[in-house]
Design an enzyme around this catalytic site. Structure first.
Site, short mmCIF file in Angstrom:
data_model
loop_
_atom_site.label_atom_id
_atom_site.label_comp_id
_atom_site.label_asym_id
_atom_site.label_seq_id
_atom_site.Cartn_x
_atom_site.Cartn_y
_atom_site.Cartn_z
N ARG A 258 0.84 -1.20 0.00
CA ARG A 258 0.00 0.00 0.00
C ARG A 258 0.87 1.25 0.00
O ARG A 258 1.82 1.36 0.77
CB ARG A 258 -0.91 0.00 1.24
CG ARG A 258 -1.83 -1.20 1.21
CD ARG A 258 -2.84 -1.19 2.33
NE ARG A 258 -3.67 -2.40 2.22
CZ ARG A 258 -4.65 -2.71 3.06
NH1 ARG A 258 -4.95 -1.90 4.06
NH2 ARG A 258 -5.35 -3.81 2.89
N ARG A 273 1.28 1.44 10.34
CA ARG A 273 0.87 1.76 8.98
C ARG A 273 2.10 1.69 8.09
O ARG A 273 2.97 2.55 8.16
CB ARG A 273 0.25 3.16 8.93
CG ARG A 273 -0.43 3.52 7.62
CD ARG A 273 -1.05 4.90 7.69
NE ARG A 273 -2.10 4.99 8.67
CZ ARG A 273 -3.36 4.61 8.44
NH1 ARG A 273 -3.72 4.17 7.26
NH2 ARG A 273 -4.28 4.70 9.39
N GLU A 345 -7.75 -0.58 14.48
CA GLU A 345 -8.30 -1.65 13.66
C GLU A 345 -7.31 -2.79 13.45
O GLU A 345 -6.20 -2.58 12.99
CB GLU A 345 -8.70 -1.07 12.29
CG GLU A 345 -9.21 -2.11 11.31
CD GLU A 345 -9.34 -1.57 9.89
OE1 GLU A 345 -9.69 -0.38 9.74
OE2 GLU A 345 -9.10 -2.34 8.94
N ARG A 385 0.13 -6.19 11.58
CA ARG A 385 -0.21 -5.16 12.56
C ARG A 385 -0.57 -5.77 13.93
O ARG A 385 -0.43 -5.10 14.95
CB ARG A 385 -1.39 -4.34 12.04
CG ARG A 385 -1.75 -3.18 12.95
CD ARG A 385 -2.99 -2.46 12.47
NE ARG A 385 -2.68 -1.33 11.58
CZ ARG A 385 -3.57 -0.42 11.23
NH1 ARG A 385 -4.83 -0.50 11.67
NH2 ARG A 385 -3.24 0.57 10.43
#
Length: 423
Positions: A258, A273, A345, A385
């Site tokens: 990403r 992230r 999340e 994560r």
RNA sequence: GGAGAAUUCGCCUAGUGGCCUAUGGCGCCAGCUUGGAAAGUUGGUUGGGUGCAAGCCCUCGGGGGUUCGAAUCCCCCAUUCUCCGCCA
């Protein structure tokens, strides 16, 4: 893509959905008008074509005299057919352009509003309390020598990292535990391609507004996928699948890429992230009428994993405005991150109903023998994560980290990761 | 990267400009036959679009072209196989 029949029969339902999302309602009116134009143009073309076909058929059996006249007529018809075909194609292109922009119809009960208008469904587990100065996952990663962010940046730039020693093993353990659980639940494991064609990327709905989030390789005209969902959804594209024995469930493992172009300076610290991580993703192909039950099952499996990792978490029902264009409903499970004193999340599960499958042309055969568009759902089962939450929630005063009991068999029985320990 | 071959309705396969509304087999479904089955036999069996419907249109890997007319001829692309070259 939305159902064209719904557009014709009940455009107000689609409008209401667009309104709940904060998306364009006039798009629906445009689509209805474009649909009418297209059908008119199509009928015109097909009528001419039928005439042409009939004439052409006469030529071979015609006698010499009428033959020349028939061919002349055919020539004249051919130009008219070509023109009509052109008009029909243009009308269809216009309709497609509009209809593809309309987002999936949200399910009843989805909270309206934007990113902050989610509804908390439940909170589970106990948030840890520390009678010492807690460390964040970056500090723990350094102390335990399990995450090397500095060298990640040296090699590849910011938001890249190395998982090292017990860190690398912990991730593989987590993935294996997730894979075992998925297999027991009837999922077929798939290791998926991470480079896909533009048509597949577009079909899964990722080339819309957020296409700048995606890595693209111009030399090969291929996209790097940000989730194995892309490959999993494309897996059965243009197929008629057999759902008579129940849903088709796949557990896709892949590295995910990403660009994080839109995230600015958010979460720059640590591995919360990043540009590259690994993920095990659940994916179901199912009859549309069973999709909401399946959605609850996916969520339950996610919670089962979180509980095995002994993580405190909450489940939220995402508001309409924060849904991806393919999703009709989305639940996120967010784990407590002590250093940030907030929930972050860890999993997300979306019911895409028939929207994604219609784009990718995935159908199944109903009991009456007719084909119908299948429904697709996806949900995270484990990602890199998770290490953030595992390290932080299970840290101890000396900087060591207690390994959740369920994970120990996947780590050779180790119970704790200690600063001094080497592997 | 180069050369050659291939791609037809789930699978195999026939088909080199009009009688293709695509052949035959396997598989599958239904009927007959049978106490029940097998065998045999008869029929059915790609999908999509549009239309109230009858119907019509599209679909022989994908796209374009030639032609009154294309599975069939031409061009581009994709995929698979074989050989050569290169290579972690």
């Amino acid at each position: 893509m939305i159902d064209a029949n719904l557009l014709r029969d009940n455009p107000d339902v689609i409008k209401a959905s667009q309104r709940a999302r904060g998306a364009s309602e006039s798009l629906v009116d445009d689509a209805v008008a474009a649909d009418v134009s297209w059908r008119k143009a199509l009928t015109d073309f097909e009528t001419l074509r039928a005439e042409q076909n009939a004439k052409a058929k006469l030529v071979s059996s015609a006698d010499k005299d009428s033959r020349a006249a028939l061919i002349a007529e055919g020539q004249e018809l051919a130009t008219r057919v070509k023109a009509a075909e052109q008009l029909a194609a243009e009308a269809q292109t216009k309709l497609d352009e509009i209809i593809w922009q309309i987002e999936n119809v949200v399910l009843a009960g989805v909270p309206s509003g934007g990113e902050d208008d989610y509804v908390v469904i439940r909170e589970e587990g106990t948030k840890p309390t520390f009678n010492f100065e807690l460390r964040d996952h970056v500090a723990l990663g350094e102390l335990l020598d399990v995450i090397d962010i500095e060298r990640g940046a040296k090699i590849s730039g910011s938001r890249f990292y190395f998982l090292k020693g017990w860190g690398a093993r912990l991730e593989l353990a987590l993935m294996n535990m997730a894979l075992d659980q998925a297999a027991q639940a009837g999922f077929t494991a798939l290791i998926t391609p991470t480079l896909v064609k533009p048509s597949v990327m577009a079909g899964t709905g990722f080339l819309g507004a957020h296409s700048d989030e995606i890595y693209y390789l111009p030399a090969d005209d291929l996209y790097l996928t940000g989730t194995s969902e892309v490959a999993l959804a494309g897996y059965h594209s243009d197929e008629i699948i057999d759902l008579s024995e129940g849903p088709l469930r796949y557990a896709g493992w892949s590295t995910c890429y990403r660009r994080e172009a839109g995230s600015g300076g958010r979460d720059t610290r640590g591995i919360l992230r990043v540009h590259q991580f690994n993920k095990l993703e659940m994916f179901s192909y199912i009859k549309p009428e069973d999709s909401e039950v399946e959605h609850q099952k996916l969520l339950a499996w996610q919670e089962q994993m979180l509980q095995k990792c002994e993580l405190p978490y909450r489940v939220i029902d995402t508001a309409a405005g924060d849904l991806g264009s393919s999703a009709a409903r989305k639940y996120d499970a967010e784990a407590w991150v002590p250093s940030q004193e907030t929930y972050r999340e860890l999993t997300s599960t979306s019911n895409c109903t028939t929207y994604q499958a219609r784009r990718l042309n995935v159908r199944y055969r109903k009991e009456n023998g007719k084909t119908a568009t299948a429904a697709t759902l996806n949900g995270t089962l484990a990602t890199t994560r998770w290490l953030v939450a595992i390290l932080e929630n299970h840290q101890q005063e000396d900087g060591s980290v207690r390994i959740p009991v369920a994970l120990r068999p996947y780590l050779g029985g180790a119970e704790v990761i200690s600063p001094k320990q080497k592997n």
